[in-house]
Design a protein around this motif. Structure first.
Motif, PDB file in Angstrom:
ATOM      1  N   THR A 103      -5.288   0.920  -4.869  1.00  0.00           N
ATOM      2  CA  THR A 103      -5.245   1.150  -3.421  1.00  0.00           C
ATOM      3  C   THR A 103      -4.063   2.031  -3.044  1.00  0.00           C
ATOM      4  N   SER A 104      -2.902   1.713  -3.620  1.00  0.00           N
ATOM      5  CA  SER A 104      -1.707   2.498  -3.324  1.00  0.00           C
ATOM      6  C   SER A 104      -1.845   3.920  -3.853  1.00  0.00           C
TER       7      SER A 104
ATOM      8  N   THR B  74      12.283   1.991  -2.217  1.00  0.00           N
ATOM      9  CA  THR B  74      10.900   1.798  -2.644  1.00  0.00           C
ATOM     10  C   THR B  74      10.834   1.006  -3.938  1.00  0.00           C
TER      11      THR B  74
ATOM     12  N   ASP C 263      -3.281  -3.855  -7.277  1.00  0.00           N
ATOM     13  CA  ASP C 263      -2.982  -3.165  -6.017  1.00  0.00           C
ATOM     14  C   ASP C 263      -2.635  -1.697  -6.223  1.00  0.00           C
TER      15      ASP C 263
ATOM     16  N   MET D 220       0.815  -1.212   0.000  1.00  0.00           N
ATOM     17  CA  MET D 220       0.000   0.000   0.000  1.00  0.00           C
ATOM     18  C   MET D 220       0.854   1.269   0.000  1.00  0.00           C
ATOM     19  N   LEU D 221       2.031   1.207   0.626  1.00  0.00           N
ATOM     20  CA  LEU D 221       2.825   2.438   0.761  1.00  0.00           C
ATOM     21  C   LEU D 221       3.732   2.703  -0.439  1.00  0.00           C
TER      22      LEU D 221
END
Length: 249
Positions: free
Chosen positions: A201-202, A181, A198, A50-51
């Motif tokens: 969401t991120s 990252t 995903d 998510m991050l």
């Protein structure tokens, strides 16, 4: 929209708003705060996925906020190579359902970082040792990143120990976190813990993160950095201990 979904979305948005605010004030802390808070609500692999976009966007912003990118890359590339290698080697741990051990590792990393911050550990890195110490620090940082999703140990103390001007240090942190990252995204994707689905969401976490960072930058000159950092580390210490207790109780 169900009430549980709305509550979950609100908690995530508030988490990234807070994490962005911390980064805006201190120049770091977004993934650390996000992993610490979200790690109490979901598996570390889910929190790490998510991050990724909020971390990438805010760190690129930080990296290119000054003029020294080329010089920093030339000086720190061995560390960056080590970060990539260590992260890819360890990503299977956080992504492979390391379960309670991944939670324990996250708690330990947060606790160690918070303790180092509260005790104001500082050391100087002689230039003659950079050649071998830089890649070693990178590999260890990468291994911790791949295992816990936390980018800061021992990269931050090491970069603080170099003879860097304040602005260059902020950019160097941005470089280290950006590479971390990207490497974590590659590792999670390789281990099938992050997919195109995903990204939505991120991506949704980017706006509160940027808003929080903008607010933090605006209030940075109006609060005591020392006091803010002390409470930041106290909160991280509490999160770390809570995660350790959750893993073993």
């Amino acid at each position: 929209m169900t009430s549980s979904f709305a509550l979950h979305a609100s908690v995530v948005a508030a988490t990234f708003l807070l994490a962005g605010f911390v980064k805006g004030v201190t120049g770091m802390g977004l993934p650390t705060v996000a992993m610490g808070v979200l790690g109490t609500l979901m598996l570390p692999a889910q929190a790490a996925a998510m991050l990724l976009l909020p971390s990438f966007v805010t760190n690129v912003w930080q990296l290119f906020a000054g003029p020294s990118v080329r010089e920093l890359v030339k000086r720190l590339w061995p560390m960056m190579v080590g970060i990539v290698a260590g992260t890819l080697a360890a990503a299977s741990f956080i992504a492979g359902g390391g379960g309670e051990w991944a939670v324990a590792g996250l708690g330990a990393a947060l606790t160690l970082y918070a303790a180092a911050g509260l005790m104001a550990w500082r050391f100087s890195v002689p230039a003659r040792h950079e050649r071998w110490l830089s890649p070693a620090v990178g590999v260890v940082t990468g291994a911790i990143t791949g295992g816990t999703g936390v980018f800061v140990v021992p990269a931050v103390p090491y970069l603080q120990g170099l003879t860097l001007k304040k602005e260059d240090l902020v950019q160097a942190l941005g470089l280290s976190f950006t590479v971390s990252t990207i490497a974590l995204a590659i590792g999670l994707t390789r281990e099938h813990a992050f997919a195109v689905d995903d990204l939505g969401t991120s991506l949704g976490a980017v706006v509160p993160a940027l808003l929080g960072m903008w607010i933090g930058q605006r209030v940075r000159g109006h609060i005591s950095p020392a006091t803010f950092r002390r409470w930041f580390f106290i909160c991280l210490l509490g999160l770390g201990i809570q995660l350790l207790a959750r893993a073993f109780v």
